[in-house]
Design an enzyme around this catalytic site. Structure first.
Site, short mmCIF file in Angstrom:
data_model
loop_
_atom_site.label_atom_id
_atom_site.label_comp_id
_atom_site.label_asym_id
_atom_site.label_seq_id
_atom_site.Cartn_x
_atom_site.Cartn_y
_atom_site.Cartn_z
N LYS A 143 77.40 -72.68 -23.72
CA LYS A 143 77.09 -71.62 -22.53
C LYS A 143 76.07 -72.33 -21.77
O LYS A 143 75.86 -71.69 -20.50
CB LYS A 143 76.78 -70.23 -23.43
CG LYS A 143 77.73 -69.84 -24.05
CD LYS A 143 77.25 -68.45 -24.47
CE LYS A 143 78.38 -67.66 -25.24
NZ LYS A 143 77.94 -66.22 -25.67
N ASP A 173 78.70 -61.15 -21.32
CA ASP A 173 78.00 -60.68 -22.55
C ASP A 173 76.96 -59.27 -22.23
O ASP A 173 77.00 -58.34 -22.86
CB ASP A 173 77.48 -61.60 -23.43
CG ASP A 173 78.22 -62.42 -24.21
OD1 ASP A 173 79.26 -62.05 -24.55
OD2 ASP A 173 77.68 -63.75 -24.20
#
Length: 279
Positions: A72, A109
């Site tokens: 990420k 997210d």
């Protein structure tokens, strides 16, 4: 509903990757909407292998990639543009190949956490608590900022992590207080607690509940329920789990990859539930 003019390949990248539910969720969405020419795979890729993997993807064939640990942060230098949300939390979980060839990075997210909470009637929170201080805790803090939290208490083990979360709070304009991890059970008396730690980390708190806990969002999904989630549910609390987050962030990724909105939330959730039931 034609998708022939769009690239129609996507995949999840990370290491380890065998456990990822993303292929199940995205494939269910394609099936639900009759996108027969779309496919979603999974590839085991580590940080060292990421630049070569991305460079080797066939131009024009790929819509995007989902990124999980440990990629990420590693993806960020490879991108032409990064969304404000992803920059704030220093994490990109969604790589989109734009029609003009640019690579853009986003984080689903954060809005996924917000959407999951709103689905359960939690629209605004004046204050909240976060258990843990890793990458998911950063996303949780950004989500809580969007829900109007003015103060968030973060329960951490290390002073270094505490400082990182306070710095993020300053960027998000949220007052972050830090507290010792051992006192984490106190958090549960507040209106909302987000548990972002690995399996087993919060188990001890399950036996320490006294008053009726507020809402709990525990980001784990297997095994489920966690002892903490089960204890809070027994006390009558609203409890959300990792599948709620997984499904909501995946719907947002599906929309980014395909250009189709809204994504089929119910079909994706049912597929996720079935996959977990079969574990």
């Amino acid at each position: 509903m034609t998708t022939h003019h769009r690239p129609h390949r996507a995949a999840v990248l990370g290491m380890p990757i065998a456990h990822s539910l993303s292929p199940v969720l995205h494939t269910a969405a394609y099936r639900e909407l009759g996108l027969t020419d779309w496919e979603y795979g999974r590839y085991e890729v580590d940080e060292a292998g990421l630049p070569g993997f991305v460079a080797g993807l066939e131009p024009g064939a790929w819509a995007g990639c989902s990124l999980t640990m440990p990629l990420k942060r590693a993806i960020i230098p490879l991108l032409d543009e990064v969304s404000e949300t992803a920059l704030a939390v220093d994490a990109v979980n969604t790589l989109v190949f734009e029609a003009d060839g640019r690579r853009t990075g986003d984080n689903t997210d954060v809005p996924g956490l917000v959407a999951a909470l709103r689905e359960r009637g939690i629209e605004k929170v004046p204050s909240a608590a976060v258990l843990g201080a890793g990458a998911t805790a950063s996303s949780a803090l950004a989500a809580l900022a969007r829900l109007g939290a003015a103060e968030v208490t973060v329960y951490v083990r290390s002073p270094e992590r505490a400082r990182e979360m306070q710095a993020l709070g300053e960027r998000l304009q949220v007052a972050v207080r830090t507290a010792d991890w051992a006192r984490g059970a106190e958090a549960l008396a507040g209106p909302l607690t987000v548990a972002t730690t690995p399996v087993g980390a919060t188990d001890a708190f399950a036996g320490q509940l006294t008053a009726t806990p507020g809402a709990l969002f525990d980001v784990l999904y297997h095994p489920w329920p966690t002892p903490l989630a089960a204890a809070c549910a027994e006390h009558g609390a609203t409890v959300l789990g990792g599948l709620d987050l997984l499904v909501h962030q995946a719907v947002l990724q599906f929309e980014r990859f395909t250009g189709i909105t809204p994504g089929p939330l119910a079909a994706m959730r049912a597929a996720g539930e079935a996959a977990l039931a079969g574990h």
